[in-house]
Design a protein around this motif. Sequence first.
Motif, PDB file in Angstrom:
ATOM      1  N   ARG A 267       0.688  -0.946   0.315  1.00 45.57           N
ATOM      2  CA  ARG A 267       0.320   0.442   0.014  1.00 45.57           C
ATOM      3  C   ARG A 267       1.423   0.701  -0.516  1.00 45.57           C
ATOM      4  O   ARG A 267       0.543   2.688   0.712  1.00 45.57           O
ATOM      5  CB  ARG A 267      -0.961  -0.185   1.224  1.00 45.57           C
ATOM      6  N   SER A 268       2.546   1.118  -0.327  1.00 47.94           N
ATOM      7  CA  SER A 268       3.257   2.310  -0.475  1.00 47.94           C
ATOM      8  C   SER A 268       2.523   3.431  -1.267  1.00 47.94           C
ATOM      9  O   SER A 268       2.210   3.138  -2.681  1.00 47.94           O
ATOM     10  CB  SER A 268       3.599   2.003  -0.145  1.00 47.94           C
ATOM     11  N   ALA A 269       2.853   4.551  -1.911  1.00 50.10           N
ATOM     12  CA  ALA A 269       2.920   5.901  -2.324  1.00 50.10           C
ATOM     13  C   ALA A 269       3.197   5.190  -3.433  1.00 50.10           C
ATOM     14  O   ALA A 269       2.762   5.341  -5.067  1.00 50.10           O
ATOM     15  CB  ALA A 269       3.243   6.250  -2.296  1.00 50.10           C
ATOM     16  N   GLU A 270       4.066   4.129  -4.151  1.00 51.45           N
ATOM     17  CA  GLU A 270       4.495   3.811  -5.153  1.00 51.45           C
ATOM     18  C   GLU A 270       3.948   2.746  -5.544  1.00 51.45           C
ATOM     19  O   GLU A 270       3.376   3.092  -6.988  1.00 51.45           O
ATOM     20  CB  GLU A 270       5.956   3.105  -4.542  1.00 51.45           C
ATOM     21  N   VAL A 271       3.304   1.761  -5.001  1.00 53.05           N
ATOM     22  CA  VAL A 271       2.573   0.552  -5.613  1.00 53.05           C
ATOM     23  C   VAL A 271       1.115   0.887  -5.719  1.00 53.05           C
ATOM     24  O   VAL A 271       0.229   0.973  -6.737  1.00 53.05           O
ATOM     25  CB  VAL A 271       2.261  -0.053  -4.495  1.00 53.05           C
ATOM     26  N   GLN A 272       0.245   2.694  -5.283  1.00 51.36           N
ATOM     27  CA  GLN A 272      -0.624   3.525  -4.993  1.00 51.36           C
ATOM     28  C   GLN A 272      -0.858   3.953  -6.977  1.00 51.36           C
ATOM     29  O   GLN A 272      -1.743   4.350  -7.359  1.00 51.36           O
ATOM     30  CB  GLN A 272      -0.430   3.851  -3.957  1.00 51.36           C
ATOM     31  N   ARG A 273       0.756   4.515  -7.228  1.00 48.71           N
ATOM     32  CA  ARG A 273       0.192   5.211  -8.266  1.00 48.71           C
ATOM     33  C   ARG A 273       0.581   4.453  -9.351  1.00 48.71           C
ATOM     34  O   ARG A 273      -0.249   4.486 -10.220  1.00 48.71           O
ATOM     35  CB  ARG A 273       2.146   6.107  -8.285  1.00 48.71           C
ATOM     36  N   PHE A 274       1.419   3.045  -8.977  1.00 49.50           N
ATOM     37  CA  PHE A 274       1.168   2.530 -10.159  1.00 49.50           C
ATOM     38  C   PHE A 274      -0.358   1.872 -10.515  1.00 49.50           C
ATOM     39  O   PHE A 274      -1.245   1.492 -11.488  1.00 49.50           O
ATOM     40  CB  PHE A 274       2.018   0.578 -10.212  1.00 49.50           C
ATOM     41  N   ILE A 275      -1.098   1.721  -9.742  1.00 49.97           N
ATOM     42  CA  ILE A 275      -2.094   0.873  -9.631  1.00 49.97           C
ATOM     43  C   ILE A 275      -3.243   2.185 -10.440  1.00 49.97           C
ATOM     44  O   ILE A 275      -4.555   1.735 -10.542  1.00 49.97           O
ATOM     45  CB  ILE A 275      -2.953   0.669  -8.166  1.00 49.97           C
ATOM     46  N   ASN A 276      -3.171   3.103  -9.573  1.00 49.32           N
ATOM     47  CA  ASN A 276      -4.625   4.247  -9.799  1.00 49.32           C
ATOM     48  C   ASN A 276      -4.410   5.252 -11.191  1.00 49.32           C
ATOM     49  O   ASN A 276      -4.604   6.034 -11.900  1.00 49.32           O
ATOM     50  CB  ASN A 276      -3.863   5.579  -8.730  1.00 49.32           C
ATOM     51  N   SER A 277      -2.952   4.456 -12.074  1.00 49.22           N
ATOM     52  CA  SER A 277      -2.454   5.639 -12.616  1.00 49.22           C
ATOM     53  C   SER A 277      -2.731   4.455 -13.955  1.00 49.22           C
ATOM     54  O   SER A 277      -2.930   4.804 -15.496  1.00 49.22           O
ATOM     55  CB  SER A 277      -1.028   5.251 -13.021  1.00 49.22           C
ATOM     56  N   LEU A 278      -3.797   3.029 -13.930  1.00 55.89           N
ATOM     57  CA  LEU A 278      -4.269   2.395 -15.079  1.00 55.89           C
ATOM     58  C   LEU A 278      -5.293   2.964 -15.532  1.00 55.89           C
ATOM     59  O   LEU A 278      -6.656   3.363 -15.170  1.00 55.89           O
ATOM     60  CB  LEU A 278      -4.363   1.539 -14.626  1.00 55.89           C
ATOM     61  N   ARG A 279      -5.459   3.032 -16.912  1.00 52.28           N
ATOM     62  CA  ARG A 279      -6.356   4.402 -17.486  1.00 52.28           C
ATOM     63  C   ARG A 279      -7.022   2.889 -19.001  1.00 52.28           C
ATOM     64  O   ARG A 279      -5.710   2.671 -19.663  1.00 52.28           O
ATOM     65  CB  ARG A 279      -6.539   5.572 -18.529  1.00 52.28           C
TER      66      ARG A 279
END
Length: 179
Positions: free
Chosen positions: A165-177
Amino acid sequence: MMTLATAIGTRSLRVALALTLVLAGGALAQSPWHSLKVPSLGFTVEMPAEPKYSTKPMKTGKGSQYTMHEYLLEAGERAFVIQTSIYPPDVNVANPQTNLQGGLDNAAKNMDGGRWASINWVKHQGITAVDASGHRNKFEIRSYSVLKGRQIFALTYAGPDGSGRSAEVQRFINSLRVQ
């Protein structure tokens, strides 16, 4: 009492500080993240660096062939993966949650205790998605999957315990379009 400024001289301190700020600013401006845009497969996602691409031939239970596209980034003890496939007509995709649950159930066989620690059903761009996390061999695994029509998008992260749930993993997941 001698201060740092006195010891190296005020002018030298200002020059050193300015140089440090310029170099740090340059490092911050050069983000190592890679924007992966794949119009032919209908998605974009951000990854910490450029991944390796491969394909794998797959078969449905009824024998129909299809292709899984995989983008893999291994960075030390961490791995970021996106896989996407377009299911052939013999795969029933009428209920996306059923399909996504089937994928989770299959992956759970390899998890510690044979199950996911958490499963959350969410919406991604208005589409049914699932965000699951668990553990396997001292690593935290996070799986985020979306089924749009016949196409599945599965993002997986594996890394040290507590990093899912780190910021890096959140960025990866949240960036999916997905298009």
